[in-house]
Design a protein around this motif. Sequence first.
Motif, PDB file in Angstrom:
ATOM      1  N   ASN A  74       0.840  -1.195   0.000  1.00 17.72           N
ATOM      2  CA  ASN A  74       0.000   0.000   0.000  1.00 17.72           C
ATOM      3  C   ASN A  74       0.879   1.250   0.000  1.00 17.72           C
ATOM      4  OD1 ASN A  74      -2.618  -1.233   0.091  1.00 17.72           O
ATOM      5  ND2 ASN A  74      -2.136  -1.859   2.176  1.00 17.72           N
ATOM      6  N   PHE A  75       0.607   2.157  -0.939  1.00 17.17           N
ATOM      7  CA  PHE A  75       1.440   3.348  -1.127  1.00 17.17           C
ATOM      8  C   PHE A  75       0.695   4.602  -0.682  1.00 17.17           C
ATOM      9  CE2 PHE A  75       3.228   0.172  -3.823  1.00 17.17           C
ATOM     10  CZ  PHE A  75       4.588   0.442  -3.878  1.00 17.17           C
ATOM     11  N   PHE A  76       1.416   5.468   0.049  1.00 18.97           N
ATOM     12  CA  PHE A  76       0.845   6.733   0.519  1.00 18.97           C
ATOM     13  C   PHE A  76       1.755   7.882   0.088  1.00 18.97           C
ATOM     14  CE2 PHE A  76      -0.351   3.353   3.418  1.00 18.97           C
ATOM     15  CZ  PHE A  76      -1.722   3.522   3.557  1.00 18.97           C
ATOM     16  N   ASP A  77       1.170   8.896  -0.544  1.00 18.29           N
ATOM     17  CA  ASP A  77       1.916  10.086  -0.967  1.00 18.29           C
ATOM     18  C   ASP A  77       2.020  11.073   0.192  1.00 18.29           C
ATOM     19  OD1 ASP A  77       2.216   9.107  -3.485  1.00 18.29           O
ATOM     20  OD2 ASP A  77       0.735  10.420  -4.441  1.00 18.29           O
ATOM     21  N   VAL A  78       3.221  11.580   0.430  1.00 16.10           N
ATOM     22  CA  VAL A  78       3.441  12.553   1.503  1.00 16.10           C
ATOM     23  C   VAL A  78       3.953  13.858   0.893  1.00 16.10           C
ATOM     24  CG1 VAL A  78       4.705  13.058   3.635  1.00 16.10           C
ATOM     25  CG2 VAL A  78       4.015  10.700   3.131  1.00 16.10           C
ATOM     26  N   GLY A  79       3.211  14.943   1.189  1.00 18.73           N
ATOM     27  CA  GLY A  79       3.623  16.271   0.722  1.00 18.73           C
ATOM     28  C   GLY A  79       2.960  16.671  -0.582  1.00 18.73           C
ATOM     29  N   ASP A  80       2.758  17.968  -0.740  1.00 19.66           N
ATOM     30  CA  ASP A  80       2.241  18.520  -1.986  1.00 19.66           C
ATOM     31  C   ASP A  80       2.997  19.826  -2.255  1.00 19.66           C
ATOM     32  OD1 ASP A  80       0.815  19.144  -4.213  1.00 19.66           O
ATOM     33  OD2 ASP A  80      -1.023  19.757  -3.163  1.00 19.66           O
ATOM     34  N   PRO A  81       3.946  19.857  -3.190  1.00 17.74           N
ATOM     35  CA  PRO A  81       4.261  18.774  -4.130  1.00 17.74           C
ATOM     36  C   PRO A  81       4.819  17.535  -3.434  1.00 17.74           C
ATOM     37  CG  PRO A  81       5.906  20.531  -4.226  1.00 17.74           C
ATOM     38  CD  PRO A  81       4.808  21.030  -3.358  1.00 17.74           C
TER      39      PRO A  81
END
Length: 210
Positions: A74-81
């Motif tokens: 399971n992948f989680f994106d951290v930060g924007d960008p």
Amino acid sequence: MDEELIEQARKLFAGPIAFLKSAPELKFLPDPDAPEVAFAGRSNVGKSSLLNALTGRNGLARTSNTPGRTQELNFFDVGDPLQLRLVDMPGYGFAKAPKDLMRRWKYLVNDFLRGRAVLKRVLVLVDSRHGLKDVDRELMDMLDKAAVSYRLVLTKADKVKATELAKVRDATSAEARKHPAAHPDVIATSSEKGMGIPELRAAVLESTLA
């Protein structure tokens, strides 16, 4: 640990974090366009709770009383960008699953660890009450062979007395020093009490900056 890094990590994890996708097979992996830090551990080590504490979001990783519920990467994106990705790996050890499914998970995990160029570090979670088990050592050996950097993290540190925790931490650190791919410092954490969480956030961030 560097206070500046701790503060930088706090800000990062206070910002946007989103579930990206589940990958039951390697062909479903996201594009390797951000550094990744993976979480590995025995099925009841408290991995989901730690991920939720790390990100300050209760429902990010599903917690379950049934060991082995996470059967995919399971992948989680951290930060924007986007700054980094967290990878929740299938638990090993006590999974109540058919043998062929277990075998498939094992291949998935092995292949992911060996072939993922953007994987910066694996955090190997170890229950403070039990210390390192043979299944943990098997994973450590596999990471050594694959030359994947990893760090041991003690979970549920609030469940043992301070003297016991110190003993387990010393023993775990001593073992880590014998492994070529292991980071020598061990972090003790408690998802419930928040102990060690700022340091763990900083360690995650630090591993992606190197």
